[in-house]
Design a protein around this motif. Sequence first.
Motif, mmCIF file in Angstrom:
data_model
loop_
_atom_site.group_PDB
_atom_site.id
_atom_site.type_symbol
_atom_site.label_atom_id
_atom_site.label_comp_id
_atom_site.label_asym_id
_atom_site.label_seq_id
_atom_site.Cartn_x
_atom_site.Cartn_y
_atom_site.Cartn_z
ATOM 1 N N LYS A 1 12.314 -3.643 44.124
ATOM 2 C CA LYS A 1 12.172 -4.054 42.729
ATOM 3 C C LYS A 1 10.724 -3.934 42.261
ATOM 4 N N GLY A 2 9.781 -4.295 43.137
ATOM 5 C CA GLY A 2 8.380 -4.139 42.782
ATOM 6 C C GLY A 2 8.015 -2.683 42.563
ATOM 7 N N SER A 3 8.549 -1.810 43.412
ATOM 8 C CA SER A 3 8.295 -0.371 43.264
ATOM 9 C C SER A 3 8.902 0.152 41.972
ATOM 10 N N MET A 4 10.047 -0.404 41.589
ATOM 11 C CA MET A 4 10.706 0.052 40.364
ATOM 12 C C MET A 4 9.942 -0.385 39.125
ATOM 13 N N ILE A 5 9.292 -1.546 39.174
ATOM 14 C CA ILE A 5 8.440 -1.962 38.055
ATOM 15 C C ILE A 5 7.297 -0.965 37.883
ATOM 16 N N ALA B 1 7.284 2.146 38.903
ATOM 17 C CA ALA B 1 7.859 3.419 38.445
ATOM 18 C C ALA B 1 8.200 3.370 36.965
ATOM 19 N N ALA B 2 8.730 2.231 36.499
ATOM 20 C CA ALA B 2 9.082 2.101 35.079
ATOM 21 C C ALA B 2 7.849 2.236 34.202
ATOM 22 N N VAL B 3 6.758 1.592 34.599
ATOM 23 C CA VAL B 3 5.514 1.690 33.832
ATOM 24 C C VAL B 3 4.989 3.119 33.857
ATOM 25 N N ALA B 4 5.060 3.766 35.028
ATOM 26 C CA ALA B 4 4.561 5.138 35.148
ATOM 27 C C ALA B 4 5.366 6.114 34.300
ATOM 28 N N VAL B 5 6.691 6.008 34.351
ATOM 29 C CA VAL B 5 7.541 6.915 33.578
ATOM 30 C C VAL B 5 7.347 6.695 32.087
ATOM 31 N N THR B 6 7.269 5.425 31.686
ATOM 32 C CA THR B 6 7.067 5.121 30.271
ATOM 33 C C THR B 6 5.746 5.681 29.771
ATOM 34 N N THR B 7 4.696 5.515 30.562
ATOM 35 C CA THR B 7 3.386 6.037 30.181
ATOM 36 C C THR B 7 3.422 7.551 30.053
ATOM 37 N N THR B 8 4.119 8.218 30.992
ATOM 38 C CA THR B 8 4.228 9.672 30.940
ATOM 39 C C THR B 8 4.973 10.122 29.698
ATOM 40 N N GLN B 9 6.059 9.420 29.361
ATOM 41 C CA GLN B 9 6.838 9.772 28.171
ATOM 42 C C GLN B 9 6.010 9.609 26.904
ATOM 43 N N GLN B 10 5.263 8.516 26.839
ATOM 44 C CA GLN B 10 4.464 8.238 25.644
ATOM 45 C C GLN B 10 3.348 9.275 25.483
ATOM 46 N N ARG B 11 2.744 9.688 26.580
ATOM 47 C CA ARG B 11 1.680 10.693 26.498
ATOM 48 C C ARG B 11 2.236 12.047 26.071
ATOM 49 N N SER B 12 3.431 12.383 26.569
ATOM 50 C CA SER B 12 4.016 13.673 26.216
ATOM 51 C C SER B 12 4.484 13.704 24.776
ATOM 52 N N ASP C 1 11.000 -18.899 39.863
ATOM 53 C CA ASP C 1 10.245 -17.925 40.652
ATOM 54 C C ASP C 1 11.143 -16.773 41.093
ATOM 55 N N ALA C 2 12.389 -17.083 41.450
ATOM 56 C CA ALA C 2 13.306 -16.049 41.919
ATOM 57 C C ALA C 2 13.673 -15.066 40.820
ATOM 58 N N MET C 3 13.703 -15.531 39.564
ATOM 59 C CA MET C 3 14.126 -14.680 38.456
ATOM 60 C C MET C 3 12.992 -13.924 37.788
ATOM 61 N N LEU C 4 11.754 -14.329 38.031
ATOM 62 C CA LEU C 4 10.628 -13.733 37.311
ATOM 63 C C LEU C 4 10.565 -12.226 37.500
ATOM 64 N N LEU C 5 10.694 -11.766 38.734
ATOM 65 C CA LEU C 5 10.607 -10.330 39.004
ATOM 66 C C LEU C 5 11.717 -9.568 38.290
ATOM 67 N N ASP C 6 12.930 -10.128 38.274
ATOM 68 C CA ASP C 6 14.054 -9.465 37.618
ATOM 69 C C ASP C 6 13.861 -9.400 36.104
ATOM 70 N N VAL C 7 13.321 -10.458 35.516
ATOM 71 C CA VAL C 7 13.092 -10.476 34.068
ATOM 72 C C VAL C 7 12.054 -9.422 33.685
ATOM 73 N N LEU C 8 10.981 -9.339 34.466
ATOM 74 C CA LEU C 8 9.967 -8.323 34.206
ATOM 75 C C LEU C 8 10.542 -6.920 34.355
ATOM 76 N N LEU C 9 11.329 -6.719 35.413
ATOM 77 C CA LEU C 9 11.910 -5.401 35.666
ATOM 78 C C LEU C 9 12.845 -4.992 34.533
ATOM 79 N N ALA C 10 13.719 -5.902 34.117
ATOM 80 C CA ALA C 10 14.676 -5.581 33.052
ATOM 81 C C ALA C 10 13.965 -5.292 31.733
ATOM 82 N N GLY C 11 12.927 -6.071 31.419
ATOM 83 C CA GLY C 11 12.205 -5.841 30.176
ATOM 84 C C GLY C 11 11.439 -4.526 30.168
ATOM 85 N N LEU C 12 10.747 -4.241 31.265
ATOM 86 C CA LEU C 12 9.956 -3.012 31.335
ATOM 87 C C LEU C 12 10.831 -1.769 31.418
#
Length: 328
Positions: A309-313, A315-326, A254-265
Amino acid sequence: MEQAVNALRTEWNRPFLIKYSGYAVFILAAVYFSFRSPSFLTAGNWINILVQSSVLGVVSCGMTAILIGGGNHVIKGGIDLSLANNLALNAAISAVMIGKGYPVWAALGAALLSSAAIGFVNALAVAVLKIIPLLATLSMMYLLQGVQLLLTENKVVSVSHPLLSSIANDSFLLLPIPLWFFIAVGLLMHLLFNHTVFGNWVYAVGGNRQAAEAAGVRVRLTLGATYVIAALTAAIAGLLAAARLSGSVPGIGDAMLLDVLLAGLMSAIFSRHAVPNMFGTVLSSLFVGMLSNGFTLINVPTYWVYAVKGSMILAAVAVTTTQQRSAV
């Protein structure tokens, strides 16, 4: 000529911080922690960051493989929420079996087979039964959590074995052994996904599944293989975790789940094409490890760490989506 100028102008009009946001955040965070804590830039602390990032980095490479093959659909895209608990169960199996006197090779073999079986079940559920990955792996996550608690009786299982001690404490060519595991897995995964036909298939399936199938790619087999590969990275990470913890600790999954998601995204932010990639995963794993280390040094409360870390997940999704749309 005019078309070339317009294309160049469009490229430069893209916000600089969007294109290079990952590197910018990495540098800014390092600068911030270096000013807040005098011990942050010491060699000993950075060795500690690298070692701490090794377990996360290995399993995050597996998460990235699934993100690549599953695509970026918000609901149906690739994800494996069970990876962290797969890692935790592997550490528990190894610790319990070694503690009961089984040979270390038998304990590690049982943990590896367990991981492979978990990956196969996830692959079957997602690729064959076509269950949404989010739901399939969420179910598996809770199942593995229950099995781990049953196996360890919800207690810390401490073991001592020369092999585990060597992995945790020894060095080779001045680098800690866990870091060599991270380097080896990162390099192999990079070669597999960027320099082989299989890697091309995975990117094709993640990019457009229908087009990949029309081109003759075995979509189910390719997609399922990513879940098995990810499970095997969890087995390697489980060995490193068992070595570092000298056994098994309840709740590590449980402690590592958030970090794994963050690193992957976040790996997609370190890509000009805004797609998950192994090189980006290595950098994002180091970043997450640096973040955890820095927050500990400056005594930031745990609830703020989770919030950041939750906010960064997001942000990562938002930035990635913006890059892909552009890029379209």
